[in-house]
Design an enzyme around this catalytic site. Structure first.
Site, mmCIF file in Angstrom:
data_model
loop_
_atom_site.group_PDB
_atom_site.id
_atom_site.type_symbol
_atom_site.label_atom_id
_atom_site.label_comp_id
_atom_site.label_asym_id
_atom_site.label_seq_id
_atom_site.Cartn_x
_atom_site.Cartn_y
_atom_site.Cartn_z
ATOM 1 N N CYS A 32 4.867 56.366 104.019
ATOM 2 C CA CYS A 32 4.183 55.087 103.909
ATOM 3 C C CYS A 32 2.674 55.243 103.860
ATOM 4 O O CYS A 32 2.136 56.285 104.212
ATOM 5 C CB CYS A 32 4.495 54.214 105.134
ATOM 6 S SG CYS A 32 6.228 53.821 105.368
ATOM 7 N N CYS A 66 5.794 49.157 101.274
ATOM 8 C CA CYS A 66 4.363 49.327 100.999
ATOM 9 C C CYS A 66 4.086 50.037 99.686
ATOM 10 O O CYS A 66 2.947 50.058 99.225
ATOM 11 C CB CYS A 66 3.667 50.040 102.149
ATOM 12 S SG CYS A 66 4.100 51.792 102.346
#
Length: 97
Positions: A32, A66
């Site tokens: 991420c 994300c």
């Protein structure tokens, strides 16, 4: 930047740190951006990487929330544009009351 500093940025979902490093979660095999809004994992389950290719080479896949694999990803902007397009397309098709 130290691991301790990186961890602070992850906890705070710091957008200024995006692109400076990535973090990966061992239990889910995903990586991420520091600004990811997903639940904060346990520190013991985290690996840090300087770039996304290092995370991929280590066997991690990009987070679907994300999207660290994309240069620009703004889901709110995309959703707003799609809603506007629908309104623009169908606004004149509404039957008069």
């Amino acid at each position: 930047m130290t691991s301790k500093e990186k961890w602070k940025y992850v906890i705070k979902n710091n957008t200024d740190s995006n692109g400076k490093f990535f973090y990966a979660v061992k239990t889910t095999n995903i990586f991420c951006k520091p600004s990811c809004k997903s639940k904060v994992p346990l520190r013991s389950n985290i690996d840090f990487f300087d770039n996304k290719q290092q995370a991929i080479d280590a066997g991690y896949r990009p987070c679907k929330r994300c999207r660290p694999d994309l240069l620009n990803f703004n889901p709110s902007k995309e959703l707003t544009k799609n809603a506007k397009d629908i309104i623009d397309k169908y606004f004149t098709d509404i039957d008069e009351l």
